[in-house]
Design an enzyme around this catalytic site. Structure first.
Site, mmCIF file in Angstrom:
data_model
loop_
_atom_site.group_PDB
_atom_site.id
_atom_site.type_symbol
_atom_site.label_atom_id
_atom_site.label_comp_id
_atom_site.label_asym_id
_atom_site.label_seq_id
_atom_site.Cartn_x
_atom_site.Cartn_y
_atom_site.Cartn_z
ATOM 1 N N HIS A 18 0.711 -1.251 0.115
ATOM 2 C CA HIS A 18 0.074 -0.016 -0.016
ATOM 3 C C HIS A 18 0.975 1.289 -0.049
ATOM 4 C CE1 HIS A 18 -2.957 -2.447 2.350
ATOM 5 N NE2 HIS A 18 -3.834 -2.308 0.997
ATOM 6 N N LYS A 42 -15.732 -7.089 3.993
ATOM 7 C CA LYS A 42 -15.310 -8.362 4.834
ATOM 8 C C LYS A 42 -15.253 -7.898 6.263
ATOM 9 C CE LYS A 42 -11.578 -6.911 2.076
ATOM 10 N NZ LYS A 42 -11.052 -6.965 0.937
ATOM 11 N N ARG A 94 -1.915 -5.736 -8.820
ATOM 12 C CA ARG A 94 -1.058 -6.551 -8.425
ATOM 13 C C ARG A 94 -0.829 -7.642 -9.555
ATOM 14 N NH1 ARG A 94 -2.862 -7.891 -2.561
ATOM 15 N NH2 ARG A 94 -4.674 -7.988 -4.027
ATOM 16 N N SER A 132 -3.052 -7.959 2.414
ATOM 17 C CA SER A 132 -3.359 -7.762 3.770
ATOM 18 C C SER A 132 -3.897 -9.197 4.253
ATOM 19 C CB SER A 132 -4.787 -6.801 4.140
ATOM 20 O OG SER A 132 -4.059 -5.625 3.857
HETATM 21 O O1 PNS Z 1 -8.982 -2.705 0.050
HETATM 22 P P1 PNS Z 1 -10.333 -3.036 -0.278
HETATM 23 O O2 PNS Z 1 -11.071 -4.070 0.667
HETATM 24 O O3 PNS Z 1 -10.184 -3.667 -1.702
HETATM 25 O O4 PNS Z 1 -11.158 -1.731 -0.615
HETATM 26 C C1 PNS Z 1 -12.392 -1.919 -0.943
HETATM 27 C C2 PNS Z 1 -13.233 -0.493 -0.909
HETATM 28 C C3 PNS Z 1 -13.373 -0.503 0.394
HETATM 29 C C4 PNS Z 1 -12.567 0.424 -1.751
HETATM 30 C C5 PNS Z 1 -14.720 -0.800 -1.836
HETATM 31 O O5 PNS Z 1 -15.415 -2.020 -1.089
HETATM 32 C C6 PNS Z 1 -15.617 0.386 -1.384
HETATM 33 O O6 PNS Z 1 -15.447 1.351 -2.057
HETATM 34 N N1 PNS Z 1 -16.701 0.155 -0.668
HETATM 35 C C7 PNS Z 1 -17.488 1.712 -0.257
HETATM 36 C C8 PNS Z 1 -18.695 1.038 -0.824
HETATM 37 C C9 PNS Z 1 -18.933 1.400 -2.172
HETATM 38 O O7 PNS Z 1 -18.843 2.670 -3.072
HETATM 39 N N2 PNS Z 1 -19.323 0.505 -3.221
HETATM 40 C C10 PNS Z 1 -19.345 0.632 -4.527
HETATM 41 C C11 PNS Z 1 -18.265 0.337 -5.453
HETATM 42 S S1 PNS Z 1 -18.305 -1.140 -5.876
#
Ligand code: PNS
Length: 175
Positions: A18, A42, A94, A132
């Site tokens: 990150h 999650k 990645r 992670s």
């Molecule tokens: O590190 P991650 O778990 O891949 O991050 C995912 C994240 C938090 C960026 C994504 O789940 C998110 O944007 N969640 C907020 C809800 C949202 O806006 N969802 C619509 C986009 S699909």
């Protein structure tokens, strides 16, 4: 804020991968906001406060830390990005396995908010295999993740997951 990008994620916990992506993002943007999801899809190992504290500590002595802000968001990412307002959403890629999920998320975000673009940056080769999830799995099984996460994260993982570390050796030819 002009020329600002939002780098969203669960950061459960933040890894050196990150941080690598953040540094690459700062080559393009003047400011990057690390937006920690309050309620990631999650169930997180660490609370929101713990995740934010680890990010802030990891950035304390970082040479580019003054151009980074650590924040939290709840609800739709695009609503947060609009509120800032930021120019782009920054995400790391990645390997091919990331692509489908990222593609879906970027297109949904574009549908919800056409004025905001998602910018993908390739993670440095050194960190291409870490996430992670895999970091937590290794620590949970008694392995050592030294050099793969900031020191504060290593310490917090040891506290949380009972880290009696096996010696970390970096044999010749190791990744
Ligand atoms: O590190 P991650 O778990 O891949 O991050 C995912 C994240 C938090 C960026 C994504 O789940 C998110 O944007 N969640 C907020 C809800 C949202 O806006 N969802 C619509 C986009 S699909």
């Amino acid at each position: 804020m002009h020329n600002t990008a939002v780098y969203p994620g669960s950061f459960d916990p933040i890894t050196n991968g990150h941080l690598d992506l953040l540094e690459r993002g700062l080559k393009i943007f003047d400011h990057v906001i690390i937006a920690t999801a309050a309620n990631p899809g999650k169930t997180p190992l660490f609370t929101l406060e713990e995740r934010v504290e680890m990010i802030k500590t990891a950035l304390e002595s970082h040479p580019l830390g003054n151009r980074v802000q650590v924040d939290v968001f709840d609800g739709l990412l695009v609503d947060y990005v609009r509120k800032i307002p930021a120019r782009a959403i920054l995400r790391g890629l990645r390997a091919i396995s990331d692509f489908e999920y990222e593609f879906q998320m970027a297109l949904m975000n574009r549908k919800l908010c056409p004025e905001v673009e998602t910018l993908f940056i390739m993670t440095g080769m050194r960190w291409i295999y870490i996430s992670s999830r895999i970091i937590k799995e290794v620590v949970m099984s008694g392995g050592c993740v030294s050099g793969l996460v900031p020191e504060i994260v290593e310490a917090r993982l040891a506290e949380r997951l009972g880290g009696v570390h096996k010696t970390f050796t970096d044999p010749p030819g190791a990744v």
